[in-house]
Design a protein around this motif. Sequence first.
Motif, mmCIF file in Angstrom:
data_model
loop_
_atom_site.group_PDB
_atom_site.id
_atom_site.type_symbol
_atom_site.label_atom_id
_atom_site.label_comp_id
_atom_site.label_asym_id
_atom_site.label_seq_id
_atom_site.Cartn_x
_atom_site.Cartn_y
_atom_site.Cartn_z
ATOM 1 N N ALA A 177 -7.675 4.431 -10.981
ATOM 2 C CA ALA A 177 -9.040 3.946 -10.753
ATOM 3 C C ALA A 177 -9.190 2.475 -11.111
ATOM 4 C CB ALA A 177 -10.025 4.785 -11.561
ATOM 5 N N PHE A 178 -8.287 1.937 -11.919
ATOM 6 C CA PHE A 178 -8.375 0.529 -12.294
ATOM 7 C C PHE A 178 -7.832 -0.393 -11.200
ATOM 8 C CE2 PHE A 178 -8.848 2.466 -16.401
ATOM 9 C CZ PHE A 178 -9.657 1.596 -17.106
ATOM 10 N N ILE A 179 -7.122 0.153 -10.224
ATOM 11 C CA ILE A 179 -6.549 -0.691 -9.173
ATOM 12 C C ILE A 179 -7.627 -1.366 -8.331
ATOM 13 C CG2 ILE A 179 -5.098 -0.676 -7.109
ATOM 14 C CD1 ILE A 179 -3.410 1.474 -8.387
ATOM 15 N N PRO A 180 -8.683 -0.651 -7.843
ATOM 16 C CA PRO A 180 -9.741 -1.363 -7.093
ATOM 17 C C PRO A 180 -10.463 -2.410 -7.929
ATOM 18 C CG PRO A 180 -9.865 1.006 -6.698
ATOM 19 C CD PRO A 180 -8.905 0.804 -7.825
ATOM 20 N N VAL A 181 -10.709 -2.107 -9.212
ATOM 21 C CA VAL A 181 -11.380 -3.088 -10.082
ATOM 22 C C VAL A 181 -10.525 -4.346 -10.220
ATOM 23 C CG1 VAL A 181 -12.310 -3.486 -12.386
ATOM 24 C CG2 VAL A 181 -12.538 -1.228 -11.318
ATOM 25 N N PHE A 182 -9.237 -4.135 -10.433
ATOM 26 C CA PHE A 182 -8.322 -5.268 -10.534
ATOM 27 C C PHE A 182 -8.256 -6.038 -9.219
ATOM 28 C CE2 PHE A 182 -3.935 -6.777 -9.832
ATOM 29 C CZ PHE A 182 -3.901 -7.772 -10.802
ATOM 30 N N GLY A 183 -8.332 -5.327 -8.081
ATOM 31 C CA GLY A 183 -8.318 -6.001 -6.783
ATOM 32 C C GLY A 183 -9.523 -6.908 -6.589
ATOM 33 N N VAL A 184 -10.703 -6.464 -7.043
ATOM 34 C CA VAL A 184 -11.909 -7.299 -6.929
ATOM 35 C C VAL A 184 -11.774 -8.553 -7.790
ATOM 36 C CG1 VAL A 184 -14.378 -7.377 -7.386
ATOM 37 C CG2 VAL A 184 -13.376 -5.334 -6.359
ATOM 38 N N LEU A 221 -2.965 -5.840 -17.092
ATOM 39 C CA LEU A 221 -3.425 -4.586 -16.482
ATOM 40 C C LEU A 221 -2.433 -3.460 -16.704
ATOM 41 C CD1 LEU A 221 -5.538 -3.197 -14.595
ATOM 42 C CD2 LEU A 221 -3.999 -3.772 -12.720
ATOM 43 N N THR A 222 -1.134 -3.761 -16.590
ATOM 44 C CA THR A 222 -0.117 -2.724 -16.755
ATOM 45 C C THR A 222 -0.170 -2.106 -18.144
ATOM 46 O OG1 THR A 222 1.296 -3.942 -15.221
ATOM 47 C CG2 THR A 222 2.335 -2.228 -16.536
ATOM 48 N N ALA A 223 -0.238 -2.973 -19.166
ATOM 49 C CA ALA A 223 -0.298 -2.456 -20.537
ATOM 50 C C ALA A 223 -1.605 -1.711 -20.796
ATOM 51 C CB ALA A 223 -0.144 -3.613 -21.521
ATOM 52 N N MET A 224 -2.713 -2.209 -20.235
ATOM 53 C CA MET A 224 -4.003 -1.573 -20.463
ATOM 54 C C MET A 224 -4.060 -0.191 -19.821
ATOM 55 S SD MET A 224 -7.797 -3.083 -19.630
ATOM 56 C CE MET A 224 -7.454 -3.107 -17.863
ATOM 57 N N VAL A 225 -3.571 -0.078 -18.583
ATOM 58 C CA VAL A 225 -3.568 1.223 -17.898
ATOM 59 C C VAL A 225 -2.651 2.202 -18.616
ATOM 60 C CG1 VAL A 225 -2.915 2.392 -15.770
ATOM 61 C CG2 VAL A 225 -4.199 0.264 -15.668
ATOM 62 N N PRO A 284 0.803 -1.231 0.000
ATOM 63 C CA PRO A 284 0.000 0.000 0.000
ATOM 64 C C PRO A 284 0.829 1.271 0.000
ATOM 65 C CG PRO A 284 -0.903 -1.594 1.547
ATOM 66 C CD PRO A 284 0.404 -2.146 1.081
ATOM 67 N N ILE A 285 1.963 1.260 0.716
ATOM 68 C CA ILE A 285 2.821 2.450 0.727
ATOM 69 C C ILE A 285 3.374 2.726 -0.668
ATOM 70 C CG2 ILE A 285 4.953 3.418 1.671
ATOM 71 C CD1 ILE A 285 4.451 1.863 4.211
ATOM 72 N N MET A 286 3.802 1.671 -1.348
ATOM 73 C CA MET A 286 4.325 1.842 -2.705
ATOM 74 C C MET A 286 3.257 2.357 -3.657
ATOM 75 S SD MET A 286 6.662 -1.605 -2.957
ATOM 76 C CE MET A 286 7.042 -1.346 -4.682
ATOM 77 N N VAL A 287 2.023 1.861 -3.512
ATOM 78 C CA VAL A 287 0.938 2.316 -4.384
ATOM 79 C C VAL A 287 0.667 3.804 -4.178
ATOM 80 C CG1 VAL A 287 -1.530 2.091 -4.837
ATOM 81 C CG2 VAL A 287 -0.133 0.046 -4.585
ATOM 82 N N VAL A 288 0.613 4.233 -2.923
ATOM 83 C CA VAL A 288 0.342 5.646 -2.632
ATOM 84 C C VAL A 288 1.464 6.534 -3.168
ATOM 85 C CG1 VAL A 288 0.075 7.335 -0.774
ATOM 86 C CG2 VAL A 288 -1.090 5.133 -0.631
ATOM 87 N N VAL A 289 2.714 6.116 -2.964
ATOM 88 C CA VAL A 289 3.849 6.916 -3.437
ATOM 89 C C VAL A 289 3.856 7.001 -4.960
ATOM 90 C CG1 VAL A 289 6.370 6.995 -3.571
ATOM 91 C CG2 VAL A 289 5.259 6.464 -1.406
ATOM 92 N N VAL A 290 3.601 5.874 -5.628
ATOM 93 C CA VAL A 290 3.617 5.868 -7.098
ATOM 94 C C VAL A 290 2.502 6.746 -7.658
ATOM 95 C CG1 VAL A 290 3.233 4.418 -9.123
ATOM 96 C CG2 VAL A 290 4.770 3.646 -7.321
#
Length: 252
Positions: A152-159, A237-241, A129-135
């Motif tokens: 915004a795609f991170i929560p969708v990917f998490g589900v 996901l990385t390429a799509m985002v 989570p710290i890395m996500v917030v910093v990035v």
Amino acid sequence: MSDCDSFAIGGVISYATREYFSEEQPTENLCYVTINEFFSNGYVLVLVICVSMLARAILLRLSHIMFDWYAIRVQSALQAFTYEKSLHLSTSSLSSGDMTVGQITNHMSVDATAIFWFTMYQPWLWTGPIMVVVVITLLYYEMGVSALIGAAFIPVFGVVQYKITDILARLKNLVLKTSDRRLKKINELLQGMKLLKLCGWEEVFCSSIEGVREQQVKLMMKSGAYMIVSMSTAKTLTAMVTLIVSSDILIT
């Protein structure tokens, strides 16, 4: 540190473009050098990248070694405690089916290995989570609102990953139960080998064990397929985002 390297590489490219391809003459200030001017120098940024990569390699390797050492000790302790407990089990517990040889084997191999991997990778529970917030913060500083669209795609990917992981957990439980049944049948076959030879039941027991083994292999193949889907989703996901964020930047 990798995100800092990315920004530093961008600074190096900007410095090279400004120095070698820009037609504007740079204004020299011999009195003093500000912090922004110092870190906008391409040679300084190259040095920063080298130091950052060296520090990252050393720190990551040290952390991996340390957590590997802790994980191995935890796994060895669990296996030793399980083996010691199995030696003190009564004959009635083993014969009644409350605890079988297959369950003991699963506790010593599968469960201890699961605890091993959890101990080794548990730092990601709080560093992730710290890395996500910093990035996201750095991307918003560099790209603006477009970075929030990608985030915004991170929560969708998490589900999606949660659903796949839940299915994998249930399949893993079924695989362990099937493995326990197979080991129990093999143990019965070995213990009653004389009776099986006497009555000619070898083929019956072998076909029964092979049937359980086929069920186990099918469950393992299904679990592997869901694992492939999970890893492919993470890579896609990385390429799509990146594509969506880049399209938004070009449109705006």
